[in-house]
Design a protein around this motif. Structure first.
Motif, PDB file in Angstrom:
ATOM      1  N   TYR A 222      -6.296   7.349   0.186  1.00 52.22           N
ATOM      2  CA  TYR A 222      -7.183   6.219  -0.103  1.00 52.22           C
ATOM      3  C   TYR A 222      -8.639   6.619   0.082  1.00 52.22           C
ATOM      4  O   TYR A 222      -9.489   6.356  -0.775  1.00 52.22           O
ATOM      5  N   MET A 223      -8.937   7.257   1.197  1.00 55.53           N
ATOM      6  CA  MET A 223     -10.321   7.605   1.493  1.00 55.53           C
ATOM      7  C   MET A 223     -10.849   8.647   0.505  1.00 55.53           C
ATOM      8  O   MET A 223     -12.005   8.587   0.090  1.00 55.53           O
ATOM      9  N   LYS A 224     -10.002   9.578   0.108  1.00 56.43           N
ATOM     10  CA  LYS A 224     -10.427  10.600  -0.851  1.00 56.43           C
ATOM     11  C   LYS A 224     -10.767   9.967  -2.191  1.00 56.43           C
ATOM     12  O   LYS A 224     -11.751  10.344  -2.843  1.00 56.43           O
ATOM     13  N   LYS A 225      -9.966   8.978  -2.583  1.00 58.29           N
ATOM     14  CA  LYS A 225     -10.202   8.313  -3.864  1.00 58.29           C
ATOM     15  C   LYS A 225     -11.392   7.374  -3.801  1.00 58.29           C
ATOM     16  O   LYS A 225     -12.182   7.296  -4.744  1.00 58.29           O
TER      17      LYS A 225
ATOM     18  N   LEU B 109     -18.584   5.754   4.672  1.00 54.43           N
ATOM     19  CA  LEU B 109     -19.588   5.923   3.629  1.00 54.43           C
ATOM     20  C   LEU B 109     -20.988   5.804   4.219  1.00 54.43           C
ATOM     21  O   LEU B 109     -21.896   6.569   3.861  1.00 54.43           O
ATOM     22  N   ALA B 110     -21.170   4.865   5.137  1.00 46.40           N
ATOM     23  CA  ALA B 110     -22.474   4.721   5.793  1.00 46.40           C
ATOM     24  C   ALA B 110     -22.850   6.002   6.531  1.00 46.40           C
ATOM     25  O   ALA B 110     -24.007   6.455   6.487  1.00 46.40           O
TER      26      ALA B 110
ATOM     27  N   THR C 190       0.847  -1.180   0.000  1.00 39.44           N
ATOM     28  CA  THR C 190       0.000   0.000   0.000  1.00 39.44           C
ATOM     29  C   THR C 190       0.889   1.239   0.000  1.00 39.44           C
ATOM     30  O   THR C 190       1.646   1.464   0.945  1.00 39.44           O
ATOM     31  N   VAL C 191       0.813   2.004  -1.053  1.00 41.88           N
ATOM     32  CA  VAL C 191       1.659   3.198  -1.149  1.00 41.88           C
ATOM     33  C   VAL C 191       0.849   4.457  -0.871  1.00 41.88           C
ATOM     34  O   VAL C 191       1.413   5.527  -0.658  1.00 41.88           O
ATOM     35  N   GLU C 192      -0.474   4.348  -0.868  1.00 40.82           N
ATOM     36  CA  GLU C 192      -1.304   5.496  -0.578  1.00 40.82           C
ATOM     37  C   GLU C 192      -1.411   5.718   0.922  1.00 40.82           C
ATOM     38  O   GLU C 192      -1.441   4.770   1.707  1.00 40.82           O
ATOM     39  N   THR C 193      -1.466   6.974   1.321  1.00 40.33           N
ATOM     40  CA  THR C 193      -1.773   7.256   2.714  1.00 40.33           C
ATOM     41  C   THR C 193      -3.260   6.976   2.938  1.00 40.33           C
ATOM     42  O   THR C 193      -4.044   6.843   1.987  1.00 40.33           O
TER      43      THR C 193
END
Length: 328
Positions: free
Chosen positions: A83-86, A321-322, A76-79
């Protein structure tokens, strides 16, 4: 002696060359047609009919792409924030609200039956397949056959293959329509065959459990999975919190569980700085890897989401998301 040594070196080089060019994962396997014949024999012994076996394996083939994907375990290279933004763009939230409203009647019916809030059913649906838009285009039988023939996790995928044949035998779906991910996860809820057998529900009672195209079955199957995995319908999943300066970081662990008041006494507060809720739920502190210290107090339902997918990022994305979808 010299000739024997030369022959030994030559033979060793031939062996090395053979291994270098052999297909990864299959070098130590018996021939595929022999292996497949044994699978068919075992399927018959397990009660799968010959017509089902013939239909399932009529055009079966090894998928090299599946082997490649199974071998690829990217770091995993994303912070966490990236990740959450994407994964949770505004468009997904807006679509989630719309889907909840469009399907509110059946979602509330399913929610009452299984004790799972509709927003979480919709959130799982959204995170897994973008509300049924991306379910995977691989033949489940081909994918599972490939992974069962491979030598990395053969025993696990062989069991899944036989369960997929059982699903076909029960006529929930035709072999040609049994599509899913490269790993054999199926339909809008992305169930492995074992999850299908254990949790899938025929909510519309038409005699077929259809997690591919029937939304009522998709929702009920997801809710049943959560319910049987320990979901609490009167609780949320967790919340972001702040920690006081000098907080004992050894307490940030799913292995540590404390009532709300204990965390309050230790200086833990809501992200807004307000006191924690007075309800004495038990919770644990989690800091997602790559989250720059962002901290969440998570409850029983977070652990239940982890049973669906043991990824912190996944569980966080479903929970958030919920929250964003809310009541639509």
């Amino acid at each position: 002696m010299a000739k024997q040594s030369t022959r030994f070196i030559f033979s060793s080089l031939l062996c090395i060359c053979f291994l270098a060019f052999a297909k990864p994962g299959f070098a130590a396997k018996e021939k595929f047609d022999v292996w497949l014949a044994n699978v068919k024999t075992e399927a018959l012994a397990k009660g799968i009919s010959q017509p089902t076996i013939d239909a399932a394996f009529a055009n079966v083939k090894i998928l090299e792409r599946v082997v490649a994907l199974d071998r690829k375990q990217p770091e995993t290279v994303e912070t966490f924030q990236q990740y959450m933004k994407k994964r949770l763009p505004k468009s997904l939230v807006d679509t989630g609200k719309a889907r909840l409203n469009e399907n509110r009647e059946v979602l509330e019916e399913v929610g009452r039956k299984y004790g799972v809030q509709p927003r979480f059913i919709v959130a799982l649906w959204g995170v897994e397949t973008r509300f049924g838009k991306y379910t995977g285009g691989f033949s489940v039988i081909d994918a599972l056959t490939t992974l069962a023939y491979d030598n990395r996790r053969a025993a696990y995928f062989r069991k899944e293959l036989f369960l997929a044949l059982q699903i076909l035998e029960e006529k929930h779906i035709a072999a040609a329509d049994m599509k899913g991910s490269w790993a054999g996860a199926m339909g809008q809820s992305q169930f492995m065959p074992s999850s299908f057998v254990n949790f899938a529900e025929d909510h519309d009672e038409d005699g077929r459990t259809d997690i591919w195209t029937t939304k009522a079955d998709v929702f009920a199957s997801a809710a049943n999975y959560l319910s049987k995995s320990g979901w609490k319908g009167d609780q949320t999943w967790g919340r972001e919190v702040t920690l006081p300066e000098g907080f004992d970081v050894s307490l940030v662990s799913l292995k540590v569980s404390k009532p709300m008041q204990d965390w309050q006494d230790l200086g833990v507060r809501k992200a807004s700085g307000q006191n924690l809720p007075s309800r004495q739920l038990k919770g644990s502190l989690v800091q997602p890897k790559g989250g720059n210290g962002q901290t969440f107090l998570v409850y029983n339902n977070y652990r239940t989401i982890l049973k669906w997918n043991r990824s912190t990022y996944f569980a966080m994305s479903v929970g958030q998301l919920a929250d964003l979808i809310g009541d639509g």
